[in-house]
Design an enzyme around this catalytic site. Structure first.
Site, mmCIF file in Angstrom:
data_model
loop_
_atom_site.group_PDB
_atom_site.id
_atom_site.type_symbol
_atom_site.label_atom_id
_atom_site.label_comp_id
_atom_site.label_asym_id
_atom_site.label_seq_id
_atom_site.Cartn_x
_atom_site.Cartn_y
_atom_site.Cartn_z
ATOM 1 N N TYR A 1 0.839 -1.293 0.041
ATOM 2 C CA TYR A 1 -0.039 -0.117 -0.120
ATOM 3 C C TYR A 1 0.887 1.323 0.168
ATOM 4 C CZ TYR A 1 -4.196 -2.733 1.633
ATOM 5 O OH TYR A 1 -5.319 -3.475 1.388
ATOM 6 N N HIS B 1 -7.117 -8.570 -2.647
ATOM 7 C CA HIS B 1 -8.489 -7.832 -2.034
ATOM 8 C C HIS B 1 -8.414 -6.400 -2.422
ATOM 9 C CE1 HIS B 1 -6.513 -7.030 1.491
ATOM 10 N NE2 HIS B 1 -7.113 -6.192 1.643
ATOM 11 N N HIS C 1 -10.679 -3.048 -1.097
ATOM 12 C CA HIS C 1 -11.406 -2.293 -0.145
ATOM 13 C C HIS C 1 -12.569 -1.490 -0.930
ATOM 14 C CE1 HIS C 1 -9.156 -3.134 3.341
ATOM 15 N NE2 HIS C 1 -7.889 -3.136 2.537
ATOM 16 N N TYR D 1 -0.307 -9.880 0.749
ATOM 17 C CA TYR D 1 0.879 -9.269 1.575
ATOM 18 C C TYR D 1 0.618 -9.937 3.192
ATOM 19 C CZ TYR D 1 -3.035 -6.280 3.127
ATOM 20 O OH TYR D 1 -4.153 -5.785 3.547
ATOM 21 N N ARG E 1 -2.645 -11.797 3.914
ATOM 22 C CA ARG E 1 -3.981 -11.475 3.411
ATOM 23 C C ARG E 1 -4.293 -11.710 1.734
ATOM 24 N NH1 ARG E 1 -7.484 -7.836 4.601
ATOM 25 N NH2 ARG E 1 -8.835 -9.568 4.073
#
Lengths: 197, 232
Positions: free
Chosen positions: B103, B155, B157, B142, B152
């Site tokens: 991110y 995905h 959000h 990640y 995770r």
């Protein structure tokens, strides 16, 4: 019926550049921020509402996002479902992350809302999101200086008496105007009341 | 008019043994059931006026001097209520990791490269049929600190308002066939398997843009209207 609700999932720790980019200094426009007072707004007492989100060990949560939804100074919401829908420039929506203040506070600059006239005292509606919350939480901020109205508020009256104070923000006067302090406690004996509307 | 209650059989709990962060953050007292009032039946209204021209194209809105790396994808679908009514003109905000699973958020210190040409945030507004459409890059998996060797799944959000304060939803979209789904406590926190499946997008060759991007379809369902008279 026919379709089932999509499950909620946590906001996680990395929402800031997508949802609150201006507050956190990312190069993306923001749909809303923590200053809810538009230029040229005439009506309403300017107030500040601030507080922390505290976890079960009283540690301030520094990766929460708090959203605010409120009526204008006359108790009208800027939405078509309100028969007296607001016609002031006040939109009524604010959003603040807890990750930019050194004390992990949310700091909201707004106006004091009027009572919406459906048996409710003036209040700000709050939605809380954070890592560790799989579903967002609903709560409300009431104002300690509205004692009479609070005593008649149908929602406050539905809350067990000993827990009502978790929803009422004390007021103090400062050089810059009135400040209401409102900590949100996620757990513990003084846990804030969260609603299932 | 009011909105149907949150259907807790389709929602994750506030406390979940597998997802560690819920331990100190999920409220321990039961939620106080309350009737809806004007406060919950109204809500913020955002239309196309909040959109910038590249907001729904994450393959372009972070470019500095070239294209972002990774697999280009189209993510589209409809926002509906429980009666399958389309929810038109509702704002959708998304954010995600880049193709390497990193991110842009400064607190993400995962040792994977940032992509100077990928930002990872976007938004759009549904059309009259409740439809939305994003172009983006398939996000990478990640690691995270929940338990040893926790990862995770890929995905995106999603944040939605819907017509009222009561209909607010933040969720995550997953990808079909991801082996990490079987190990992810956040995904698994929703006990009902059929409900979990609704968090997984479908691959669609029809949506796939030839020579450009793979297509995925992801519908989202918000609380419907309840026609029984409002309490209180």
């Amino acid at each position: 019926m026919g379709r089932k609700q999509t499950p909620s999932q946590t906001i996680g720790p990395y929402f800031a550049y997508g949802l609150t980019p201006r507050q956190y200094g990312y190069p993306f426009s923001a749909i809303a921020g923590a200053d809810m007072v538009p230029e040229g707004l005439e009506d309403g007492e300017r107030i500040r509402v601030q507080g922390r989100v505290l976890d079960g060990q009283d540690t301030p949560v520094n990766d929460a996002m708090v959203e605010f939804w409120q009526a204008d100074a006359f108790g009208r919401y800027a939405h078509p479902a309100d028969p007296q829908a607001s016609n002031t420039p006040f939109g009524g929506f604010g959003r603040c992350g807890t990750g930019t203040d050194p004390e992990s506070r949310f700091i909201l600059d707004t106006i004091k809302p009027g009572a919406a006239g459906d048996g409710s005292a003036p209040h700000i509606n709050v939605t809380l999101f954070a890592r560790g919350l799989l579903v967002h939480l609903f709560t409300r901020i009431y104002f300690a200086d509205e004692q009479d109205a609070n005593a008649r508020d149908t929602l406050l009256l539905a809350v067990p008496e000993e827990r009502r104070r978790t929803l009422v923000a004390p007021r103090r006067e400062t050089d810059k105007g009135a400040v209401y302090d409102f900590d949100i406690r996620l757990q513990g004996p003084a846990e804030t009341v969260f609603f299932d509307f | 008019m009011s909105y149907r209650p949150r259907d807790w059989s389709t929602q994750p709990p506030l406390q979940d043994a597998g997802y560690k962060s819920t331990g100190l953050r999920g409220p321990s007292k039961p939620l106080v059931k309350a009737p809806q009032s004007l406060s919950e039946l109204t809500g913020p209204v955002f239309g196309r006026e909040v959109l910038g021209t590249l907001d729904s194209d994450l393959t372009r809105n972070g470019r500095v001097k070239g294209e972002p790396l990774g697999e280009r994808i189209v993510v589209t679908g409809r926002v509906l209520d429980e009666d399958a009514r389309p929810l038109a003109n509702t704002l959708i905000e998304i954010w995600q990791a880049n193709a390497a699973g990193r991110y842009i958020h400064e607190v993400d210190q995962h040792d994977a490269p940032l992509d100077p040409n990928f930002f990872g945030g976007g938004r759009c507004v549904t059309d009259s049929e409740g439809r939305y459409r994003f172009h983006t890059i398939r996000p990478g998996a990640y690691p995270w600190g929940n338990h040893p060797n926790a990862w995770r799944p890929n995905h995106i959000h999603f944040s939605l308002f819907g017509p009222a304060f009561a209909t607010r939803l933040i969720t995550q979209m997953y990808f079909p066939g991801d082996p990490l789904l079987a190990y992810d406590p956040i995904f698994l926190s929703t006990a009902d398997e059929a409900a979990r499946r609704r968090l997984v997008a479908d691959f669609s060759l029809e949506v796939t843009e030839p020579d450009f991007a793979l297509g995925y379809v992801f519908d989202m369902v918000l609380r419907g209207r309840d026609q029984t008279p409002m309490e209180g």
